[in-house]
Write a protein that holds these residues in place. Structure first.
Motif, mmCIF file in Angstrom:
data_model
loop_
_atom_site.group_PDB
_atom_site.id
_atom_site.type_symbol
_atom_site.label_atom_id
_atom_site.label_comp_id
_atom_site.label_asym_id
_atom_site.label_seq_id
_atom_site.Cartn_x
_atom_site.Cartn_y
_atom_site.Cartn_z
ATOM 1 N N SER A 26 0.818 -1.208 0.000
ATOM 2 C CA SER A 26 0.000 0.000 0.000
ATOM 3 C C SER A 26 0.854 1.260 0.000
ATOM 4 O O SER A 26 0.542 2.232 -0.701
ATOM 5 C CB SER A 26 -0.943 0.001 1.210
ATOM 6 N N VAL A 27 1.938 1.267 0.768
ATOM 7 C CA VAL A 27 2.828 2.424 0.797
ATOM 8 C C VAL A 27 3.678 2.458 -0.463
ATOM 9 O O VAL A 27 3.856 3.506 -1.086
ATOM 10 C CB VAL A 27 3.732 2.400 2.048
ATOM 11 N N LYS A 28 4.166 1.301 -0.856
ATOM 12 C CA LYS A 28 5.067 1.221 -2.004
ATOM 13 C C LYS A 28 4.437 1.791 -3.271
ATOM 14 O O LYS A 28 5.100 2.456 -4.062
ATOM 15 C CB LYS A 28 5.481 -0.230 -2.234
ATOM 16 N N LYS A 29 3.142 1.560 -3.468
ATOM 17 C CA LYS A 29 2.465 2.038 -4.672
ATOM 18 C C LYS A 29 2.443 3.560 -4.755
ATOM 19 O O LYS A 29 2.338 4.117 -5.843
ATOM 20 C CB LYS A 29 1.029 1.499 -4.705
ATOM 21 N N ASN A 30 2.509 4.214 -3.616
ATOM 22 C CA ASN A 30 2.415 5.678 -3.596
ATOM 23 C C ASN A 30 3.763 6.379 -3.450
ATOM 24 O O ASN A 30 3.813 7.612 -3.425
ATOM 25 C CB ASN A 30 1.497 6.111 -2.440
ATOM 26 N N VAL A 31 4.830 5.612 -3.344
ATOM 27 C CA VAL A 31 6.156 6.222 -3.224
ATOM 28 C C VAL A 31 6.634 6.666 -4.598
ATOM 29 O O VAL A 31 6.581 5.910 -5.565
ATOM 30 C CB VAL A 31 7.166 5.225 -2.607
ATOM 31 N N LYS A 32 7.105 7.875 -4.700
ATOM 32 C CA LYS A 32 7.565 8.408 -5.980
ATOM 33 C C LYS A 32 8.801 7.656 -6.465
ATOM 34 O O LYS A 32 9.651 7.251 -5.673
ATOM 35 C CB LYS A 32 7.886 9.899 -5.852
ATOM 36 N N ILE A 33 8.889 7.484 -7.779
ATOM 37 C CA ILE A 33 10.038 6.802 -8.368
ATOM 38 C C ILE A 33 10.798 7.729 -9.317
ATOM 39 O O ILE A 33 11.521 7.274 -10.200
ATOM 40 C CB ILE A 33 9.619 5.504 -9.089
ATOM 41 N N THR A 34 10.603 9.019 -9.137
ATOM 42 C CA THR A 34 11.404 10.017 -9.861
ATOM 43 C C THR A 34 12.602 10.386 -8.980
ATOM 44 O O THR A 34 12.548 10.224 -7.756
ATOM 45 C CB THR A 34 10.583 11.276 -10.158
ATOM 46 N N PRO A 35 13.686 10.865 -9.589
ATOM 47 C CA PRO A 35 14.859 11.217 -8.792
ATOM 48 C C PRO A 35 14.531 12.239 -7.707
ATOM 49 O O PRO A 35 13.828 13.215 -7.948
ATOM 50 C CB PRO A 35 15.826 11.794 -9.823
ATOM 51 N N LEU A 36 15.029 11.990 -6.518
ATOM 52 C CA LEU A 36 14.823 12.919 -5.421
ATOM 53 C C LEU A 36 15.776 14.101 -5.539
ATOM 54 O O LEU A 36 15.446 15.225 -5.182
ATOM 55 C CB LEU A 36 15.038 12.192 -4.090
ATOM 56 N N LYS A 37 16.978 13.838 -6.069
ATOM 57 C CA LYS A 37 17.985 14.881 -6.286
ATOM 58 C C LYS A 37 18.503 14.753 -7.717
ATOM 59 O O LYS A 37 19.514 14.076 -7.947
ATOM 60 C CB LYS A 37 19.146 14.739 -5.304
ATOM 61 N N PRO A 38 17.793 15.335 -8.692
ATOM 62 C CA PRO A 38 18.237 15.225 -10.096
ATOM 63 C C PRO A 38 19.681 15.660 -10.262
ATOM 64 O O PRO A 38 20.139 16.610 -9.643
ATOM 65 C CB PRO A 38 17.284 16.166 -10.835
ATOM 66 N N GLY A 39 20.401 14.927 -11.106
ATOM 67 C CA GLY A 39 21.819 15.193 -11.294
ATOM 68 C C GLY A 39 22.641 14.237 -10.446
ATOM 69 O O GLY A 39 22.160 13.192 -10.022
ATOM 70 N N GLY A 40 23.874 14.607 -10.186
ATOM 71 C CA GLY A 40 24.743 13.743 -9.397
ATOM 72 C C GLY A 40 26.089 13.578 -10.067
ATOM 73 O O GLY A 40 26.246 13.837 -11.257
ATOM 74 N N SER A 41 27.075 13.126 -9.302
ATOM 75 C CA SER A 41 28.427 12.970 -9.831
ATOM 76 C C SER A 41 28.532 11.686 -10.640
ATOM 77 O O SER A 41 27.724 10.766 -10.498
ATOM 78 C CB SER A 41 29.438 12.949 -8.682
ATOM 79 N N ASN A 42 29.557 11.609 -11.490
ATOM 80 C CA ASN A 42 29.772 10.414 -12.305
ATOM 81 C C ASN A 42 30.841 9.511 -11.707
ATOM 82 O O ASN A 42 31.330 8.599 -12.377
ATOM 83 C CB ASN A 42 30.154 10.815 -13.730
ATOM 84 N N PHE A 43 31.219 9.750 -10.451
ATOM 85 C CA PHE A 43 32.191 8.890 -9.783
ATOM 86 C C PHE A 43 31.732 8.630 -8.352
ATOM 87 O O PHE A 43 30.806 9.272 -7.848
ATOM 88 C CB PHE A 43 33.586 9.535 -9.796
ATOM 89 N N LYS A 44 32.378 7.694 -7.699
ATOM 90 C CA LYS A 44 32.014 7.321 -6.337
ATOM 91 C C LYS A 44 32.452 8.397 -5.360
ATOM 92 O O LYS A 44 33.639 8.707 -5.254
ATOM 93 C CB LYS A 44 32.666 5.982 -5.984
ATOM 94 N N THR A 45 31.507 8.955 -4.623
ATOM 95 C CA THR A 45 31.821 10.054 -3.717
ATOM 96 C C THR A 45 31.932 9.625 -2.256
ATOM 97 O O THR A 45 32.585 10.307 -1.468
ATOM 98 C CB THR A 45 30.749 11.150 -3.807
ATOM 99 N N HIS A 46 31.283 8.502 -1.880
ATOM 100 C CA HIS A 46 31.250 8.095 -0.478
ATOM 101 C C HIS A 46 31.450 6.589 -0.311
ATOM 102 O O HIS A 46 31.151 5.809 -1.220
ATOM 103 C CB HIS A 46 29.925 8.491 0.171
ATOM 104 N N VAL A 47 31.925 6.222 0.862
ATOM 105 C CA VAL A 47 32.148 4.828 1.229
ATOM 106 C C VAL A 47 31.391 4.544 2.519
ATOM 107 O O VAL A 47 31.484 5.324 3.484
ATOM 108 C CB VAL A 47 33.646 4.542 1.435
ATOM 109 N N LEU A 48 30.649 3.438 2.541
ATOM 110 C CA LEU A 48 29.923 3.042 3.751
ATOM 111 C C LEU A 48 30.836 2.196 4.628
ATOM 112 O O LEU A 48 31.411 1.209 4.172
ATOM 113 C CB LEU A 48 28.669 2.241 3.381
#
Length: 219
Positions: A26-48
């Motif tokens: 029920s929640v999943k159907k209403n969650v947006k699937i558009t980018p939350l932050k359009p754009g972004g870098s083309n390389f790895k910026t962070h490590v978990l």
């Protein structure tokens, strides 16, 4: 919409290997699937990384840190050069000197902001029971933009973007948190899909929530 090849391959493998099930759609159907932050870098910026058994946090990757420090160093270098040149070699500042100072100031500020943003803590802390993004964390029962309880996270969302520009195109990928009210919060956004998928699985097990994959979007 056509998916980047690497996104399609990694998402397929991830779905096959993901053992956590989420039966309430029920929640999943209403969650947006558009980018939350359009754009972004083309390389790895962070490590978990696993700080402790009860805490996961992101730190800047080597490439991300270098990128920010290079910007800052270029700007700071221009500032020092133009200030010194103006002081020791000429009597009156010229347009060239003003341009150099402005250029250096812009790059130094941009680099400083990059460093500030890259090093901003992104922490999943079971001891306090919170996820927070920021330098000054104080537990607050209110759900804030960058601070909320871990128990309110119901899924990890991955979205791929094909970003096109006059210089070509590249893929960038978001790792978002889906909250129980259907809203989303972005954690990281960079171009290394394998790292995003791996991080999603680590967080999925840590939080005991499923991974939701959204289709890529072209910008």
């Amino acid at each position: 919409m056509e998916l980047p090849k690497e996104f399609h391959k990694e998402v397929t493998e991830s779905k096959e290997n993901n053992t956590i099930d989420f039966t309430d759609n029920s929640v999943k159907k209403n969650v947006k699937i558009t980018p939350l932050k359009p754009g972004g870098s083309n390389f790895k910026t962070h490590v978990l990384i696993e700080k402790t058994s009860s805490q996961l946090r992101y730190k800047p990757s080597i490439g991300g840190a270098l990128f920010g420090f290079i910007f800052f160093a270029i700007g700071f270098g221009f500032l020092i050069f133009n200030i010194g040149f103006n002081k020791w070699f000429i009597q009156e500042p010229s347009l060239f000197n003003f341009f150099g100072l402005a250029f250096g100031l812009v790059f130094a500020i941009a680099g400083g902001y990059m460093i500030y943003t890259l090093y901003k803590p992104r922490v999943f802390d079971k001891q306090s029971g919170y996820y927070y993004k920021g330098y000054n964390f104080k537990p607050n029962e209110r759900k804030l933009e960058h601070q909320f309880r871990l128990k309110t996270i119901i899924a990890i969302q991955i979205i791929g973007e094909t970003i096109r520009s006059k210089n070509g195109s590249y893929g960038s990928f978001e790792l978002n948190l889906v909250l129980e009210d259907g809203t989303r919060r972005n954690v990281i956004d960079h171009g290394n899909i394998k790292s995003i998928i791996d991080d999603a699985h680590v967080l999925s097990r840590f939080l005991n929530v499923p991974i939701w994959h959204a289709e890529s979007n072209k910008l």
